[in-house]
Scaffold this active site. Sequence first.
Site, PDB file in Angstrom:
ATOM      1  N   LYS A  95      -2.571  10.485   1.498  1.00 31.17           N
ATOM      2  CA  LYS A  95      -3.963  10.063   1.694  1.00 31.17           C
ATOM      3  C   LYS A  95      -4.799  11.227   2.218  1.00 31.17           C
ATOM      4  O   LYS A  95      -5.929  11.452   1.761  1.00 31.17           O
ATOM      5  CB  LYS A  95      -4.031   8.855   2.641  1.00 31.17           C
ATOM      6  N   HIS A 152      -4.443  -8.983   2.223  1.00 30.37           N
ATOM      7  CA  HIS A 152      -4.923  -7.851   1.424  1.00 30.37           C
ATOM      8  C   HIS A 152      -3.786  -7.184   0.640  1.00 30.37           C
ATOM      9  O   HIS A 152      -3.863  -7.012  -0.576  1.00 30.37           O
ATOM     10  CB  HIS A 152      -5.624  -6.838   2.329  1.00 30.37           C
ATOM     11  N   GLU A 156     -15.568   9.887  -2.399  1.00 34.28           N
ATOM     12  CA  GLU A 156     -15.308   9.293  -3.711  1.00 34.28           C
ATOM     13  C   GLU A 156     -16.372   9.697  -4.731  1.00 34.28           C
ATOM     14  O   GLU A 156     -16.910   8.862  -5.453  1.00 34.28           O
ATOM     15  CB  GLU A 156     -15.239   7.761  -3.563  1.00 34.28           C
ATOM     16  N   GLU A 211       0.841  -1.206   0.000  1.00 30.88           N
ATOM     17  CA  GLU A 211       0.000   0.000   0.000  1.00 30.88           C
ATOM     18  C   GLU A 211       0.876   1.257   0.000  1.00 30.88           C
ATOM     19  O   GLU A 211       0.463   2.301  -0.495  1.00 30.88           O
ATOM     20  CB  GLU A 211      -0.953   0.005   1.210  1.00 30.88           C
TER      21      GLU A 211
HETATM   22  P1  NAD Z   1      -5.333  -7.361   9.862  1.00 27.64           P
HETATM   23  O1  NAD Z   1      -6.094  -6.386  10.632  1.00 27.64           O
HETATM   24  O2  NAD Z   1      -5.896  -8.718   9.686  1.00 27.64           O
HETATM   25  O3  NAD Z   1      -3.874  -7.455  10.501  1.00 27.64           O
HETATM   26  C1  NAD Z   1      -2.955  -8.356   9.963  1.00 27.64           C
HETATM   27  C2  NAD Z   1      -2.443  -9.336  11.015  1.00 27.64           C
HETATM   28  O4  NAD Z   1      -1.467  -8.687  11.789  1.00 27.64           O
HETATM   29  C3  NAD Z   1      -3.492  -9.860  11.978  1.00 27.64           C
HETATM   30  O5  NAD Z   1      -3.213 -11.202  12.257  1.00 27.64           O
HETATM   31  C4  NAD Z   1      -3.254  -9.018  13.228  1.00 27.64           C
HETATM   32  O6  NAD Z   1      -3.645  -9.682  14.394  1.00 27.64           O
HETATM   33  C5  NAD Z   1      -1.777  -8.830  13.170  1.00 27.64           C
HETATM   34  N1  NAD Z   1      -1.241  -7.632  13.811  1.00 27.64           N
HETATM   35  C6  NAD Z   1      -1.640  -6.354  13.626  1.00 27.64           C
HETATM   36  N2  NAD Z   1      -0.847  -5.527  14.293  1.00 27.64           N
HETATM   37  C7  NAD Z   1       0.082  -6.284  14.927  1.00 27.64           C
HETATM   38  C8  NAD Z   1       1.198  -5.988  15.749  1.00 27.64           C
HETATM   39  N3  NAD Z   1       1.572  -4.747  16.004  1.00 27.64           N
HETATM   40  N4  NAD Z   1       1.920  -7.021  16.251  1.00 27.64           N
HETATM   41  C9  NAD Z   1       1.568  -8.307  15.941  1.00 27.64           C
HETATM   42  N5  NAD Z   1       0.559  -8.642  15.141  1.00 27.64           N
HETATM   43  C10 NAD Z   1      -0.190  -7.640  14.646  1.00 27.64           C
HETATM   44  O7  NAD Z   1      -5.044  -6.837   8.382  1.00 27.64           O
HETATM   45  P2  NAD Z   1      -4.400  -5.502   7.822  1.00 27.64           P
HETATM   46  O8  NAD Z   1      -3.463  -5.933   6.780  1.00 27.64           O
HETATM   47  O9  NAD Z   1      -3.935  -4.621   8.903  1.00 27.64           O
HETATM   48  O10 NAD Z   1      -5.660  -4.789   7.151  1.00 27.64           O
HETATM   49  C11 NAD Z   1      -6.357  -5.398   6.106  1.00 27.64           C
HETATM   50  C12 NAD Z   1      -7.783  -4.924   6.142  1.00 27.64           C
HETATM   51  O11 NAD Z   1      -7.816  -3.514   5.953  1.00 27.64           O
HETATM   52  C13 NAD Z   1      -8.631  -5.517   5.044  1.00 27.64           C
HETATM   53  O12 NAD Z   1      -9.855  -5.918   5.574  1.00 27.64           O
HETATM   54  C14 NAD Z   1      -8.834  -4.366   4.081  1.00 27.64           C
HETATM   55  O13 NAD Z   1     -10.039  -4.454   3.370  1.00 27.64           O
HETATM   56  C15 NAD Z   1      -8.830  -3.200   5.009  1.00 27.64           C
HETATM   57  N6  NAD Z   1      -8.475  -1.929   4.374  1.00 27.64           N
HETATM   58  C16 NAD Z   1      -9.284  -0.875   4.614  1.00 27.64           C
HETATM   59  C17 NAD Z   1      -8.975   0.350   4.077  1.00 27.64           C
HETATM   60  C18 NAD Z   1      -9.822   1.540   4.410  1.00 27.64           C
HETATM   61  O14 NAD Z   1      -9.614   2.604   3.824  1.00 27.64           O
HETATM   62  N7  NAD Z   1     -10.732   1.433   5.342  1.00 27.64           N
HETATM   63  C19 NAD Z   1      -7.825   0.505   3.296  1.00 27.64           C
HETATM   64  C20 NAD Z   1      -7.016  -0.600   3.071  1.00 27.64           C
HETATM   65  C21 NAD Z   1      -7.345  -1.823   3.634  1.00 27.64           C
HETATM   66  N1  GLY Z   2      -8.022   2.577   0.558  1.00 29.89           N
HETATM   67  C1  GLY Z   2      -8.741   3.371  -0.379  1.00 29.89           C
HETATM   68  C2  GLY Z   2      -9.453   4.515   0.217  1.00 29.89           C
HETATM   69  O1  GLY Z   2      -9.371   4.756   1.392  1.00 29.89           O
HETATM   70  O2  GLY Z   2     -10.123   5.224  -0.484  1.00 29.89           O
END
Ligand code: NAD
Ligand code: GLY
Length: 365
Positions: free
Chosen positions: A229, A269, A239, A187
């Site tokens: 961002k 992701h 959007e 990202e």
């Molecule tokens: P996640 O929340 O599943 O975290 C990834 C893993 O890392 C999990 O197993 C979590 O328990 C672990 N983890 C997190 N922080 C940790 C730490 N400090 N120490 C140890 N383990 C830790 O996934 P992600 O990659 O953080 O986020 C993916 C999600 O975000 C997806 O659902 C995606 O759709 C969403 N997303 C949303 C937006 C938005 O604008 N709202 C943008 C991008 C992604």
């Molecule tokens: N991750 C895309 C958005 O926040 O618009």
Amino acid sequence: MEYDTINVNTPSGSYPIYLGDNLLKNLVNLLHTPNKRKAIIISDNNVSIHYGAIVRNALSDAGWSIDDILVVPAGESSKSFNIVEDLASKILSHKIDRQTMIFALGGGVVGDLSGFLASILLRGIEFVQIPTSLLAQVDSSVGGKTGINVSTGKNLIGSFYQPSSVIIDTSTLKTLPIRELKSGYAEIIKYGIMYDIDFWQWLQENGSKVLDNDTEALKYAILRSCEIKAEIVAKDEKETSNLRALLNFGHSFGHALEYLAGYNDVLKHGEAVAIGMVMAAKFSEKMKICPLGVARDIENHLNSLDISTEIPFKLKPEDIINAMKFDKKNKNDMINLVLLEDIGIAVVKNNIDAENLALFLKGII
Ligand code: NAD
Ligand code: GLY
């Protein structure tokens, strides 16, 4: 306590992003709420072990009223109606009011889920994002997109609902598994590729330092990502023009792959986005809107950091196209994609011909 502040100014409200080391212990000083309130902390079972007590104690020592931390299973499957229902009834049983504040302590899953809950409980209560994964620190905690997944696709139920602040404590990344760090890195390079060639060039030189957890490199990469961002979200919060959609570069392919993988550990992701960005760049070249070689440069950069750009399972072009039909960027049943004119210049292209896309996919998967 030293930290950087980036302000996010949107039509529905302005809020700060604080970025620094060891901020969790002192988080109350960053809240700017004079009165002590009721706090609900939502986290997952990985993150709560490391940081749950720190956040809980910081709040309760300052006189906030707080019950047990609400812990959901780590992983994408927690972004579901079942979990929303379960958490909502637990939170309501704590007799919350409109002063209650939700603290989302975790990665993007906890952030998206908690933000969605905050937006619907009592028609909206405040929430603070405390992102602990790199992906959440550079993307999901900023900008107010909240949501859950349903059987037809990812993030199809949700709301635009801005947090009242985002507290990024970079020291939490020390416990983040390297696979997750790489997932977040995808990202980060997205911002360079779709918006800022100078940042892309900086990442060419400093990407390995970011993944080695070099404090200064990591901080700059997070800061620049949040600045970009914030700038985009300020101009197009919901959007409605094509600007914010550009942040989804690589995501139409990526979301389709995540859906086909079944939202599990096979493909995280950010890993899906990394593959999706290369696919989108290749398709841009195929459409002759982008110079040849750009996709190869992106792929080489990712591969040089040991980030895979191969789809890790077998599928057919029609599978991807069918999955892409549920993308939120589509209009009137036509597929719309974010493509590249060059590094730093992304564009939305409407009415993509499905047959053309199928032919392209046949050639690359
Ligand atoms: P996640 O929340 O599943 O975290 C990834 C893993 O890392 C999990 O197993 C979590 O328990 C672990 N983890 C997190 N922080 C940790 C730490 N400090 N120490 C140890 N383990 C830790 O996934 P992600 O990659 O953080 O986020 C993916 C999600 O975000 C997806 O659902 C995606 O759709 C969403 N997303 C949303 C937006 C938005 O604008 N709202 C943008 C991008 C992604
Ligand atoms: N991750 C895309 C958005 O926040 O618009």
